[in-house]
Design an enzyme around this catalytic site. Structure first.
Site, short mmCIF file in Angstrom:
data_model
loop_
_atom_site.label_atom_id
_atom_site.label_comp_id
_atom_site.label_asym_id
_atom_site.label_seq_id
_atom_site.Cartn_x
_atom_site.Cartn_y
_atom_site.Cartn_z
N GLU A 1 40.44 36.87 39.07
CA GLU A 1 40.60 37.38 40.44
C GLU A 1 41.34 36.34 41.29
O GLU A 1 41.25 35.14 41.03
CB GLU A 1 39.19 37.68 41.00
N ASP A 2 42.05 36.80 42.31
CA ASP A 2 42.76 35.86 43.17
C ASP A 2 41.81 35.16 44.15
O ASP A 2 41.86 33.95 44.32
CB ASP A 2 43.92 36.55 43.93
N ASP B 1 35.95 36.90 48.54
CA ASP B 1 35.70 36.77 49.97
C ASP B 1 34.24 37.22 50.24
O ASP B 1 33.33 36.42 50.11
CB ASP B 1 36.75 37.65 50.68
N LYS C 1 35.61 31.88 49.08
CA LYS C 1 35.19 31.53 50.44
C LYS C 1 33.66 31.61 50.46
O LYS C 1 33.11 32.68 50.75
CB LYS C 1 35.77 32.54 51.45
N VAL D 1 44.41 33.37 53.89
CA VAL D 1 45.43 32.61 53.17
C VAL D 1 46.46 33.52 52.49
O VAL D 1 46.15 34.68 52.18
CB VAL D 1 44.79 31.68 52.09
N ASP E 1 48.68 37.96 49.38
CA ASP E 1 49.62 38.53 50.35
C ASP E 1 49.04 38.71 51.74
O ASP E 1 47.82 38.77 51.93
CB ASP E 1 50.09 39.91 49.87
N ARG F 1 53.51 36.74 48.58
CA ARG F 1 52.98 36.52 47.22
C ARG F 1 53.83 35.53 46.42
O ARG F 1 53.35 34.89 45.51
CB ARG F 1 52.95 37.84 46.44
P1 IMP Z 1 36.04 40.83 48.79
O1 IMP Z 1 35.68 42.15 48.19
O2 IMP Z 1 35.66 40.76 50.24
O3 IMP Z 1 35.52 39.65 48.01
O4 IMP Z 1 37.62 40.77 48.85
C1 IMP Z 1 38.41 40.41 47.79
C2 IMP Z 1 39.83 40.88 48.02
O5 IMP Z 1 40.21 40.81 49.40
C3 IMP Z 1 40.78 39.96 47.28
O6 IMP Z 1 41.02 40.42 45.97
C4 IMP Z 1 42.02 40.02 48.14
O7 IMP Z 1 42.84 41.10 47.76
C5 IMP Z 1 41.52 40.28 49.54
N1 IMP Z 1 41.42 39.04 50.34
C6 IMP Z 1 40.31 38.45 50.80
N2 IMP Z 1 40.58 37.35 51.51
C7 IMP Z 1 41.93 37.22 51.49
C8 IMP Z 1 42.84 36.23 52.05
O8 IMP Z 1 42.47 35.26 52.70
N3 IMP Z 1 44.16 36.46 51.80
C9 IMP Z 1 44.63 37.52 51.08
N4 IMP Z 1 43.81 38.45 50.55
C10 IMP Z 1 42.47 38.29 50.74
#
Ligand code: IMP
Length: 180
Positions: free
Chosen positions: A105-106, A109, A137, A159, A165, A171
Protein backbone atom coordinates in the site's frame (compact mmCIF):
# COMPACT_ATOMS: atom_id res chain seq x y z
CA UNK A 1 22.20 27.05 4.01
CA UNK A 2 20.19 24.51 2.07
CA UNK A 3 16.98 25.87 0.61
CA UNK A 4 13.76 23.91 1.08
CA UNK A 5 12.54 22.82 -2.30
CA UNK A 6 8.93 23.85 -2.82
CA UNK A 7 6.64 22.95 -5.67
CA UNK A 8 3.11 23.68 -6.82
CA UNK A 9 0.60 20.88 -7.57
CA UNK A 10 -2.65 22.31 -8.92
CA UNK A 11 -3.69 24.97 -6.39
CA UNK A 12 -1.53 23.82 -3.47
CA UNK A 13 2.12 24.38 -2.47
CA UNK A 14 4.26 21.52 -1.15
CA UNK A 15 7.76 21.20 0.35
CA UNK A 16 10.08 18.17 0.20
CA UNK A 17 9.68 16.01 3.29
CA UNK A 18 11.19 12.65 2.32
CA UNK A 19 13.95 12.71 -0.27
CA UNK A 20 14.35 10.11 -3.01
CA UNK A 21 17.58 8.97 -1.34
CA UNK A 22 15.83 8.35 1.98
CA UNK A 23 12.96 6.55 0.27
CA UNK A 24 15.41 4.27 -1.52
CA UNK A 25 17.18 3.45 1.73
CA UNK A 26 13.93 2.61 3.55
CA UNK A 27 12.52 0.60 0.63
CA UNK A 28 15.70 -1.50 0.55
CA UNK A 29 15.50 -2.01 4.34
CA UNK A 30 11.91 -3.25 4.15
CA UNK A 31 12.66 -5.49 1.15
CA UNK A 32 15.48 -7.05 3.16
CA UNK A 33 13.18 -7.64 6.15
CA UNK A 34 10.58 -9.32 3.92
CA UNK A 35 13.24 -11.47 2.23
CA UNK A 36 14.48 -12.59 5.65
CA UNK A 37 11.03 -13.19 7.19
CA UNK A 38 9.64 -15.04 4.16
CA UNK A 39 12.74 -17.12 3.40
CA UNK A 40 11.66 -20.56 2.19
CA UNK A 41 8.20 -19.45 1.04
CA UNK A 42 6.73 -18.00 -2.13
CA UNK A 43 4.59 -14.99 -1.21
CA UNK A 44 2.04 -13.25 -3.40
CA UNK A 45 2.38 -9.46 -3.34
CA UNK A 46 -0.90 -7.62 -3.85
CA UNK A 47 -0.18 -4.02 -4.80
CA UNK A 48 -3.08 -1.62 -4.33
CA UNK A 49 -3.49 0.67 -7.34
CA UNK A 50 -3.09 3.46 -8.14
CA UNK A 51 -0.88 4.86 -5.41
CA UNK A 52 1.47 1.91 -4.85
CA UNK A 53 2.67 1.40 -8.42
CA UNK A 54 6.07 3.06 -7.96
CA UNK A 55 6.66 1.69 -4.46
CA UNK A 56 5.72 -1.84 -5.57
CA UNK A 57 8.06 -1.67 -8.58
CA UNK A 58 11.00 -0.54 -6.45
CA UNK A 59 10.26 -2.88 -3.54
CA UNK A 60 9.93 -6.00 -5.69
CA UNK A 61 13.29 -5.40 -7.37
CA UNK A 62 14.95 -5.67 -3.95
CA UNK A 63 13.01 -8.71 -2.71
CA UNK A 64 15.21 -11.76 -2.91
CA UNK A 65 12.55 -14.50 -3.01
CA UNK A 66 10.61 -16.50 -5.58
CA UNK A 67 7.38 -14.50 -5.59
CA UNK A 68 4.39 -13.32 -7.63
CA UNK A 69 2.73 -9.93 -7.85
CA UNK A 70 -0.78 -8.93 -8.76
CA UNK A 71 -2.33 -5.46 -8.88
CA UNK A 72 -5.70 -4.85 -7.29
CA UNK A 73 -7.96 -1.85 -7.09
CA UNK A 74 -10.53 -0.81 -4.56
CA UNK A 75 -13.79 0.20 -6.16
CA UNK A 76 -16.18 2.27 -4.07
CA UNK A 77 -19.89 2.10 -4.48
CA UNK A 78 -22.83 3.16 -2.39
CA UNK A 79 -24.14 0.19 -0.48
CA UNK A 80 -27.50 -0.29 1.11
CA UNK A 81 -26.12 -0.95 4.58
CA UNK A 82 -25.82 1.68 7.27
CA UNK A 83 -22.09 2.29 6.81
CA UNK A 84 -22.85 3.64 3.33
CA UNK A 85 -19.68 3.32 1.32
CA UNK A 86 -18.68 -0.24 0.48
CA UNK A 87 -15.28 -0.88 -1.07
CA UNK A 88 -14.76 -3.95 -3.21
CA UNK A 89 -11.40 -5.47 -4.18
CA UNK A 90 -11.27 -5.84 -7.96
CA UNK A 91 -8.66 -7.40 -10.24
CA UNK A 92 -7.63 -10.25 -7.96
CA UNK A 93 -6.75 -12.65 -10.78
CA UNK A 94 -4.48 -14.93 -8.81
CA UNK A 95 -5.52 -17.79 -6.52
CA UNK A 96 -4.31 -16.84 -3.05
CA UNK A 97 -5.80 -19.89 -1.29
CA UNK A 98 -3.18 -21.29 1.05
CA UNK A 99 -0.60 -18.70 -0.03
CA UNK A 100 1.22 -16.11 2.11
CA UNK A 101 0.00 -12.68 0.98
CA UNK A 102 1.73 -9.31 1.40
CA UNK A 103 -0.41 -6.26 0.67
CA UNK A 104 1.60 -3.37 -0.77
CA UNK A 105 0.00 0.00 0.00
CA UNK A 106 1.15 3.58 -0.55
CA UNK A 107 -0.13 5.11 2.67
CA UNK A 108 -2.17 4.06 5.69
CA UNK A 109 -4.14 7.01 7.01
CA UNK A 110 -7.30 6.08 8.97
CA UNK A 111 -6.58 2.41 8.26
CA UNK A 112 -10.15 1.82 7.05
CA UNK A 113 -9.02 0.86 3.52
CA UNK A 114 -6.64 -1.78 4.84
CA UNK A 115 -9.19 -3.07 7.36
CA UNK A 116 -11.72 -3.61 4.54
CA UNK A 117 -9.11 -5.21 2.35
CA UNK A 118 -8.01 -7.63 5.07
CA UNK A 119 -11.60 -8.67 5.67
CA UNK A 120 -12.20 -9.30 1.95
CA UNK A 121 -8.96 -11.19 1.40
CA UNK A 122 -9.54 -13.44 4.42
CA UNK A 123 -12.56 -14.76 2.53
CA UNK A 124 -10.13 -16.24 -0.03
CA UNK A 125 -8.41 -18.31 2.69
CA UNK A 126 -4.77 -17.26 2.26
CA UNK A 127 -2.16 -18.89 4.54
CA UNK A 128 -1.33 -15.47 6.02
CA UNK A 129 -1.66 -11.75 5.28
CA UNK A 130 0.83 -9.00 6.11
CA UNK A 131 0.60 -5.30 5.35
CA UNK A 132 3.56 -3.47 3.81
CA UNK A 133 3.11 0.28 3.47
CA UNK A 134 5.36 3.03 2.23
CA UNK A 135 3.94 5.59 4.66
CA UNK A 136 1.90 5.46 7.86
CA UNK A 137 0.21 8.31 9.72
CA UNK A 138 0.00 6.76 13.23
CA UNK A 139 -1.98 9.66 14.71
CA UNK A 140 -4.77 9.20 12.15
CA UNK A 141 -5.42 5.47 12.69
CA UNK A 142 -9.07 4.80 13.52
CA UNK A 143 -8.88 1.01 13.66
CA UNK A 144 -6.55 -1.48 15.27
CA UNK A 145 -4.27 -2.53 12.45
CA UNK A 146 -1.15 -4.66 12.50
CA UNK A 147 1.20 -3.00 9.98
CA UNK A 148 4.17 -5.35 9.87
CA UNK A 149 6.26 -3.46 7.33
CA UNK A 150 6.46 0.33 7.09
CA UNK A 151 9.08 2.43 5.33
CA UNK A 152 8.30 5.63 7.18
CA UNK A 153 5.92 7.03 9.76
CA UNK A 154 4.86 10.62 9.02
CA UNK A 155 2.82 13.32 10.79
CA UNK A 156 -0.82 13.94 9.95
CA UNK A 157 -0.24 16.09 6.86
CA UNK A 158 -1.21 15.56 3.23
CA UNK A 159 1.64 14.29 1.03
CA UNK A 160 2.26 13.77 -2.70
CA UNK A 161 4.93 12.22 -4.88
CA UNK A 162 6.48 8.78 -5.44
CA UNK A 163 3.10 7.42 -6.55
CA UNK A 164 0.89 9.48 -4.21
CA UNK A 165 -1.37 12.06 -5.80
CA UNK A 166 -3.26 15.23 -5.17
CA UNK A 167 -6.35 15.08 -7.37
CA UNK A 168 -4.54 12.81 -9.82
CA UNK A 169 -1.38 14.91 -10.06
CA UNK A 170 2.06 14.62 -8.48
CA UNK A 171 2.51 10.85 -8.72
CA UNK A 172 5.58 11.17 -10.97
CA UNK A 173 7.73 13.14 -8.53
CA UNK A 174 10.78 11.31 -7.17
CA UNK A 175 10.65 12.85 -3.67
CA UNK A 176 7.71 12.96 -1.26
CA UNK A 177 6.33 16.43 -0.58
CA UNK A 178 4.17 17.69 2.30
CA UNK A 179 1.52 20.36 1.92
CA UNK A 180 2.52 23.78 3.30
P1 IMP B 1 -7.26 5.23 4.74
O1 IMP B 1 -8.35 4.29 4.36
O2 IMP B 1 -7.78 6.43 5.48
O3 IMP B 1 -6.12 4.57 5.48
O4 IMP B 1 -6.72 5.87 3.40
C1 IMP B 1 -5.80 5.27 2.58
C2 IMP B 1 -5.83 5.90 1.21
O5 IMP B 1 -6.10 7.31 1.26
C3 IMP B 1 -4.47 5.76 0.56
O6 IMP B 1 -4.38 4.56 -0.18
C4 IMP B 1 -4.41 6.99 -0.32
O7 IMP B 1 -4.99 6.72 -1.58
C5 IMP B 1 -5.26 8.02 0.37
N1 IMP B 1 -4.44 8.97 1.17
C6 IMP B 1 -4.43 9.09 2.50
N2 IMP B 1 -3.59 10.06 2.89
C7 IMP B 1 -3.04 10.56 1.77
C8 IMP B 1 -2.05 11.60 1.52
O8 IMP B 1 -1.51 12.26 2.41
N3 IMP B 1 -1.75 11.81 0.20
C9 IMP B 1 -2.31 11.11 -0.83
N4 IMP B 1 -3.22 10.14 -0.63
C10 IMP B 1 -3.58 9.86 0.66
Amino acid sequence: MQQTQTIQVLDKAFAVSVTAAEIEKEVKRVAKEISRDYAGSQPVFLAVLNGSFIFAADLLRHVDLPCEISFVKLASYQGTNTTGNIREVIGLNIDITGRPVIIVEDIVDTGLTMAHMLETLKGHNPASIDICTLLLKPSKLQVKLDVRYCCKEIPDDFVVGYGLDYDGFGRNMKDIYTII
